[in-house]
Design an enzyme around this catalytic site. Structure first.
Site, PDB file in Angstrom:
ATOM      1  N   GLU A 126       0.844  -1.186   0.000  1.00 24.23           N
ATOM      2  CA  GLU A 126       0.000   0.000   0.000  1.00 24.23           C
ATOM      3  C   GLU A 126       0.885   1.244   0.000  1.00 24.23           C
ATOM      4  O   GLU A 126       1.827   1.327   0.795  1.00 24.23           O
ATOM      5  CB  GLU A 126      -0.909   0.027   1.225  1.00 24.23           C
ATOM      6  CG  GLU A 126      -1.922   1.153   1.159  1.00 24.23           C
ATOM      7  CD  GLU A 126      -2.890   1.165   2.347  1.00 24.23           C
ATOM      8  OE1 GLU A 126      -3.732   2.084   2.396  1.00 24.23           O
ATOM      9  OE2 GLU A 126      -2.793   0.288   3.207  1.00 24.23           O
ATOM     10  N   ALA A 268       1.777   0.078  10.554  1.00 22.60           N
ATOM     11  CA  ALA A 268       1.385  -1.315  10.340  1.00 22.60           C
ATOM     12  C   ALA A 268       0.583  -1.386   9.056  1.00 22.60           C
ATOM     13  O   ALA A 268       0.199  -0.360   8.487  1.00 22.60           O
ATOM     14  CB  ALA A 268       0.580  -1.840  11.525  1.00 22.60           C
ATOM     15  N   GLU A 304      -5.591  -2.425  12.794  1.00 20.03           N
ATOM     16  CA  GLU A 304      -5.305  -3.275  11.636  1.00 20.03           C
ATOM     17  C   GLU A 304      -6.257  -4.468  11.578  1.00 20.03           C
ATOM     18  O   GLU A 304      -6.671  -4.881  10.488  1.00 20.03           O
ATOM     19  CB  GLU A 304      -3.850  -3.745  11.665  1.00 20.03           C
ATOM     20  CG  GLU A 304      -2.825  -2.626  11.739  1.00 20.03           C
ATOM     21  CD  GLU A 304      -3.007  -1.550  10.681  1.00 20.03           C
ATOM     22  OE1 GLU A 304      -3.486  -1.861   9.573  1.00 20.03           O
ATOM     23  OE2 GLU A 304      -2.666  -0.388  10.958  1.00 20.03           O
ATOM     24  N   HIS A 307      -9.587  -3.476  10.141  1.00 15.43           N
ATOM     25  CA  HIS A 307      -9.545  -3.304   8.689  1.00 15.43           C
ATOM     26  C   HIS A 307     -10.041  -4.550   7.947  1.00 15.43           C
ATOM     27  O   HIS A 307     -10.367  -4.455   6.756  1.00 15.43           O
ATOM     28  CB  HIS A 307      -8.116  -3.004   8.234  1.00 15.43           C
ATOM     29  CG  HIS A 307      -7.807  -1.542   8.096  1.00 15.43           C
ATOM     30  ND1 HIS A 307      -8.639  -0.651   7.457  1.00 15.43           N
ATOM     31  CD2 HIS A 307      -6.721  -0.820   8.504  1.00 15.43           C
ATOM     32  CE1 HIS A 307      -8.089   0.552   7.474  1.00 15.43           C
ATOM     33  NE2 HIS A 307      -6.938   0.484   8.106  1.00 15.43           N
TER      34      HIS A 307
END
Length: 880
Positions: A126, A268, A304, A307
């Site tokens: 990303e 992260a 995270e 997500h």
């Protein structure tokens, strides 16, 4: 020459001409020559595919082979460059493309794509790192099912990890190599792909979901640090259970893996089923991690993991929609941490962060909407506006709709868009459809940059028993947006009566009022409350119900009453901050004009009463004791800022408060020093926070007893929180013991990189003239590594972002140092270099001499040859 960049615009979005349904990746890992064979199942997706030309993107790619439907392609049918692959005359029906590339992980200092972290292989894809692995349709709206085969020497990489579930592993016959195959059944964009391979330690556990499925949990780290992963594992299990309870979201794979690596550009990454973490957000034990570190580990682990649904199962259609996954997930992790710890204290901490990081961005040349409409380099839009302000927008939505209707909208969002790449419009439509509310005006929060200001005026009519409240909103011009429309701003409120309780009212006229929320939708509105028994003190923006600036003319006595009695903890804290800010701004003006700084008895009285109130939790009292920072004051002053004057004003105010509070500071400090086994839980952390806030005020006096207490705490502490707090107090106060204690700290922890980062930051933030030379010297010390983003952020980022007087030196040496460092780092790691430049975001607010020197440094960067697109984007917008 400097890299030329082409802007991307939201209005230009088009679906991809082709899409990819399945991806099979085969990695033959080697430090300097890794072979990647990518087999892509493609099909035409729009009419644009009819021209028969397929365009894939790459970044420093070396092509080794290319086949279409299993047949090698003639060289005349394609053009391969390091940044692109164009293939002509592709079929207009589904087809298979096989691409063989070679990459050099050891040479990848950008830390994007596949690179080496120590002896391990690691990926970061990303936003656009996957194109550094193979040519691809590297965009969020291309969702495919991935199968990944990894092969490596067993001695070099006994652990082979990828997304999804493990399906096969074994030895490669006749070699010293082995392989593993992973399959992820959930379609995902390429930015969520992940691979890790190396010799790693392991902590294992399991979790049983609400439907009874057993999930294998694993955390991998450097050998010898497994014990420091236990808290992260417990935080993961708490996150999984909370998401089931709060949002009804259950985990969907058979295994969930976290890997802690030491070289990472970000905090992260939420790759599906294989989260890769900067090790600072995984590793924690009492001797090396502070209470803040523990809270950050818990919060980032949760972020995270959350997500998995808000980012992975539902991803963003394009990078303009980044807030759709990041802002929403920040809101979710804030709610989680609030439930795990203290909700009022967490809210105050989050607003402190918002005001310190996002408000300056909104007020400077880097301002942009929560959903940008244009970008040159997407990596530069992982910003406080997208994250923190994006979370505030979601929180306002919950405030406007109420908790029950907000949950209905979230449930519909998960049901309607699971497996899709969505937009902000898709998100808001779910809430509109679930509740029947018109959210068209609210959508402006995603489109308009800048921090709105609300000016409030109140008038009480004792004869009529009415209280009239006028609210006027405005949003200042920002780059590309000179005029703004009025927003839908939810203003949570209360009317405090003389006994400290909220006054009732019989009716209300004017703006829409639902319960304790005023819906401000016009440029100016007057609300009349009838049946108000006595003059109230208005408590507005309770719980900070909107990310705005509030201007209201309240007397010091009224603010003191709020500190004593407001039922809303946030506004109680805010009232104390307002008193302190007024004192600091007045003190700065006094310093600049040579007048003596005035005493602040009202503020001192308020702080004393908060300290004496045992009903208030210690963590809250610690927050109240922390007066605004130098950066906070500079932001409020807004123009012709003199950092030295602000620093002196703040030192003098802290000294005055410490003297006014007197012997009670030491008594309370000593009373809170009762020894107990260390625990990072919220209650114990709160007691330590209060004790260390008291110690910090004591040190401001410079008295021998306070210095002795600080030195004693440093040497006797059985945890990093207390040891670092003592060292920070000594360092910031520039006491003679500073060098001795800093050296002792370094000697104890010099072999622990994460603790060394704390030391580097303390060295970088000492408010003394010799600090810049010290920072330059540390750049060549064994503990510093230019290649490691954590070291860079700790030392250079600490100096430039957290040492206002020395970075903003009147001679411009601080600006020149950062410019030189950024230009050097830009060649190796453009992403980290560009982010360091954010320290210049408020340069135009400085007084003329500093402003001129800051501009000179920025223009020197902008004129450099071969500047990366990341750094060019930031410096160009900063100078605009």
């Amino acid at each position: 020459m400097t890299t030329e960049t082409v802007p991307f615009r939201l209005e230009d979005y088009r679906p991809p001409a082709f899409t990819i349904d399945r991806v099979h990746l085969d990695f033959a890992l080697s430090p300097s020559a890794t072979r990647v064979v990518a087999t892509l199942s493609l099909r035409p997706n729009t009419e644009e595919a009819q021209n028969g030309t397929l365009e894939l993107v790459g970044d420093e790619i070396v092509l080794k082979g290319l086949m279409l439907n299993g047949i090698p392609l003639d060289a005349g049918r394609y053009e391969a460059l390091p940044a692109s692959l164009v293939i002509r005359d592709v079929p207009l029906a589904p087809f298979t493309l096989t691409i063989e590339t070679e990459i050099d992980p050891a040479a990848n200092t950008k830390l994007m794509g596949l690179y080496r972290s120590g002896s391990a292989y690691c990926t970061q894809c990303e936003a656009e790192g996957f194109r550094r692995i193979t040519y691809f349709l590297d965009r969020p709206d291309v969702l495919a099912v991935y199968t990944t085969r990894i092969e490596a020497r067993r001695s070099e990489a006994p652990v082979l990890l990828a997304n999804g579930n493990p399906v096969e592993s074994g030895d490669v016959a006749g070699t010293d190599r082995h392989y593993a195959i992973w399959h992820d059944p959930f379609p995902k964009p390429s930015y969520l792909f992940a691979l890790v391979a190396g010799d790693l330690g392991l902590v294992s556990d399991s979790f049983t979901t609400m439907s009874g499925r057993r999930v294998d949990l694993r955390i991998y780290c450097e050998h010898g640090k497994e014990g420091r992963c236990r808290y992260a594992m417990e935080a993961l299990k708490r996150s999984m259970r909370w998401d089931e309870t709060a949002f009804g979201r259950e985990y969907d794979l058979d295994i969930f893996v976290i890997v802690a690596v030491s070289d990472f550009n970000m905090g992260a990454m939420e790759n599906k089923g294989l989260n890769i973490f900067n090790d600072k957000y995984v590793l924690a034990d009492p001797d090396t991690a502070t209470d803040v570190d523990y809270a950050n580990v818990e919060g980032v682990i949760a972020h995270e993991y959350f997500h998995n649904w808000t980012g992975n199962r539902i991803t963003c259609r394009d990078w303009f929609q980044l807030c759709l996954k990041e802002g929403l997930t920040v809101f979710r992790d804030q709610e989680f941490s609030s439930d795990m710890r203290s909700r009022p204290v967490k809210r105050i901490a989050d607003v402190r962060t918002l005001q310190a990081r996002q408000f300056p961005e909104d007020g400077g040349p880097l301002a942009h909407p929560v959903r940008p409409e244009i970008y040159h380099e997407i990596s530069n839009f992982y910003t406080p506006t997208v994250y923190e302000k994006g979370a505030e927008v979601v929180r306002m939505l919950e405030t406007i709709l109420g908790a029950d209707d907000f949950r209905k909208g979230m449930d519909l969002y998960f049901e309607r868009h699971d497996g899709e790449a969505a937009t902000v419009e898709d998100f808001l439509a779910c809430f509109a459809d679930a509740t029947g509310r018109d959210l068209s005006q609210f959508a402006l929060w995603y489109a308009q940059a800048g921090t709105p200001q609300i000016v409030a005026r109140g008038h009480y009519d004792g004869d009529a028993k009415t209280f009239s409240l006028t609210l006027a909103q405005s949003t200042p011009p920002t780059p590309g947006q000179p005029t703004k429309q009025p927003m839908h701003i939810p203003v949570r409120f209360g009317l405090i009566g003389p006994n400290g309780e909220d006054l009732a009212f019989s009716s209300v006229e004017g703006a829409a009022v639902e319960g304790d929320v005023i819906h401000l939708t016009e440029t100016a509105e007057t609300i009349v409350f009838r049946g108000v028994a006595s003059r109230p003190i208005p408590s507005l923006l309770r719980n900070f119900s909107a990310p705005v600036r509030l201007a209201i003319d309240m007397s010091a006595d009224d603010l003191l009453f709020q500190v004593r009695a407001d039922a809303d903890p946030f506004n109680r804290w805010q009232a104390a901050q307002t008193l302190a800010m007024r004192a600091l701004i007045a003190g700065t003006a006094d310093v600049l004009t040579g007048r003596p700084v005035a005493a602040q008895p009202t503020l001192a009285t308020g702080l004393a009463e908060v300290l004496d109130n045992e009903e208030l939790e210690p963590a809250f009292r610690a927050q109240v004791l922390q007066i605004p920072s130098e950066a906070d004051v500079a932001r409020e002053i807004g123009q012709n800022v003199d950092p030295d004057a602000i620093a002196l004003s703040r030192r003098q105010l802290r000294l005055a408060l410490a003297r006014a509070l007197g012997p009670s500071l030491m008594r309370r400090y000593q009373a809170l020093g009762v020894k107990a086994a260390y625990s990072p839980d919220a209650a114990d952390a709160g007691r330590r926070a209060l004790r260390n806030a008291l110690l910090d005020l004591l040190v401001a006096t410079g008295e021998d007893e306070a210095i002795a207490a600080t030195t004693r705490q440093f040497h006797d502490a059985d945890n990093m929180t207390d040891r670092l707090a003592a060292l920070a107090s000594v360092s910031s106060a520039a006491l003679p013991q500073r060098r001795e204690l800093l050296d002792a700290f370094h000697e104890r922890y010099r072999n622990d990189p994460l603790v060394l980062d704390k030391w580097l930051t303390l060295e970088a933030t000492v408010p003394a003239a010799e600090t810049l030379d010290r920072v330059k010297a540390l750049l060549s010390q064994p503990g510093f590594a230019h290649s490691n983003p954590n070291r860079v952020r700790a030392l250079v980022g600490g100096f430039s972002a957290a040492n206002p007087t020395q970075f903003n030196r009147a001679d411009g040496a601080g600006f020149d140092f950062l410019a030189d460092f950024v230009l050097d780092l830009d060649r190796r790691n453009p992403q980290t270099a560009a982010r360091l430049l954010v320290a210049f975001r408020s340069w135009r607010a400085l007084e003329p001499g500093r402003r001129t020197r800051a501009e000179h440094a920025l223009r020197r960067i902008a004129a450099a040859e071969r500047l990366s697109s990341d750094t060019l984007d930031i410096v160009t917008r900063t100078l605009a």
